[in-house]
Design a protein around this motif. Structure first.
Motif, short mmCIF file in Angstrom:
data_model
loop_
_atom_site.label_atom_id
_atom_site.label_comp_id
_atom_site.label_asym_id
_atom_site.label_seq_id
_atom_site.Cartn_x
_atom_site.Cartn_y
_atom_site.Cartn_z
N ASN A 14 0.85 -1.19 0.00
CA ASN A 14 0.00 0.00 0.00
C ASN A 14 0.88 1.24 0.00
O ASN A 14 1.20 1.80 1.03
N GLY A 15 1.29 1.65 -1.19
CA GLY A 15 2.16 2.81 -1.33
C GLY A 15 3.62 2.45 -1.14
O GLY A 15 3.96 1.36 -0.71
N GLY A 16 4.47 3.40 -1.52
CA GLY A 16 5.90 3.21 -1.37
C GLY A 16 6.64 3.73 -2.59
O GLY A 16 6.06 4.26 -3.53
N TYR A 17 7.96 3.58 -2.54
CA TYR A 17 8.84 4.08 -3.60
C TYR A 17 8.88 3.09 -4.75
O TYR A 17 9.15 1.91 -4.55
N LEU A 18 8.62 3.57 -5.94
CA LEU A 18 8.67 2.75 -7.15
C LEU A 18 9.96 3.10 -7.88
O LEU A 18 10.09 4.18 -8.44
N ASN A 19 10.92 2.21 -7.84
CA ASN A 19 12.27 2.49 -8.34
C ASN A 19 12.40 2.20 -9.83
O ASN A 19 13.19 1.36 -10.25
N ILE A 20 11.59 2.89 -10.62
CA ILE A 20 11.71 2.83 -12.08
C ILE A 20 11.57 4.25 -12.61
O ILE A 20 10.96 5.10 -11.97
N ALA A 21 12.16 4.49 -13.78
CA ALA A 21 12.06 5.81 -14.40
C ALA A 21 10.77 5.88 -15.21
O ALA A 21 10.58 5.10 -16.14
N ILE A 22 9.89 6.80 -14.85
CA ILE A 22 8.63 6.97 -15.57
C ILE A 22 8.73 8.25 -16.39
O ILE A 22 9.01 9.32 -15.85
N LYS A 23 8.51 8.13 -17.68
CA LYS A 23 8.65 9.27 -18.58
C LYS A 23 7.53 10.29 -18.38
O LYS A 23 6.48 9.97 -17.82
N THR A 24 7.78 11.53 -18.84
CA THR A 24 6.76 12.58 -18.73
C THR A 24 5.47 12.11 -19.38
O THR A 24 5.47 11.37 -20.36
N GLY A 25 4.36 12.55 -18.79
CA GLY A 25 3.05 12.19 -19.32
C GLY A 25 2.04 12.01 -18.22
O GLY A 25 2.32 12.25 -17.04
N THR A 26 0.86 11.61 -18.61
CA THR A 26 -0.24 11.39 -17.67
C THR A 26 -0.52 9.90 -17.56
O THR A 26 -0.63 9.20 -18.57
N TYR A 27 -0.62 9.43 -16.33
CA TYR A 27 -0.81 8.02 -16.03
C TYR A 27 -1.96 7.85 -15.05
O TYR A 27 -2.46 8.82 -14.49
N THR A 28 -2.34 6.61 -14.80
CA THR A 28 -3.33 6.28 -13.79
C THR A 28 -2.68 5.39 -12.74
O THR A 28 -2.03 4.40 -13.10
N ILE A 29 -2.83 5.76 -11.48
CA ILE A 29 -2.44 4.87 -10.38
C ILE A 29 -3.72 4.14 -9.99
O ILE A 29 -4.72 4.77 -9.63
N ARG A 30 -3.71 2.83 -10.07
CA ARG A 30 -4.88 2.04 -9.70
C ARG A 30 -4.56 1.28 -8.41
O ARG A 30 -3.72 0.39 -8.37
N TYR A 31 -5.25 1.68 -7.34
CA TYR A 31 -5.14 0.99 -6.06
C TYR A 31 -6.17 -0.14 -6.06
O TYR A 31 -7.33 0.10 -6.39
#
Length: 102
Positions: free
Chosen positions: A56-73
């Motif tokens: 439930n949450g935390g640091y995601l150690n990947i490079a995410i490029k500029t843009g709009t995304y959806t976080i789905r919990y």
């Protein structure tokens, strides 16, 4: 409705590593409730998984490029029932360009 999460790219890159905030989850019949988070790129052709956490949450150690995304919990109870809630993630490049005169 969860507020949009805005993240600025790292200096010198066009991407960002993201810390996904946790959300609350409860179930009145069974405990515990497990929450996972996925980052998706939503397009007209379908959703593609960018990354995710089994917590439930935390640091995601990947490079995410500029843009709009959806976080789905996704919250799942001890009986296997689940529900999902979405939040918008915007990765923005706010670094000013540098003019070089020769």
């Amino acid at each position: 409705v969860l507020p949009t999460l805005n993240v600025t790219t790292s200096i010198g890159t066009c991407s960002a590593a993201v810390t996904i905030p946790p959300v609350g989850a409860y179930d009145n019949c069974s405990e515990p409730v497990y929450v996972s988070a996925s980052i998706l790129k939503i397009t007209a052709l379908g959703d593609s998984l960018v990354g995710g956490l089994s917590t439930n949450g935390g640091y995601l150690n990947i490079a995410i490029k500029t843009g709009t995304y959806t976080i789905r919990y996704t919250a799942t109870d001890a009986c296997g029932n689940f529900s999902s809630k979405d939040r918008t993630l915007v990765i923005e490049d706010k670094t000013q360009p540098v003019a070089i005169c020769r």
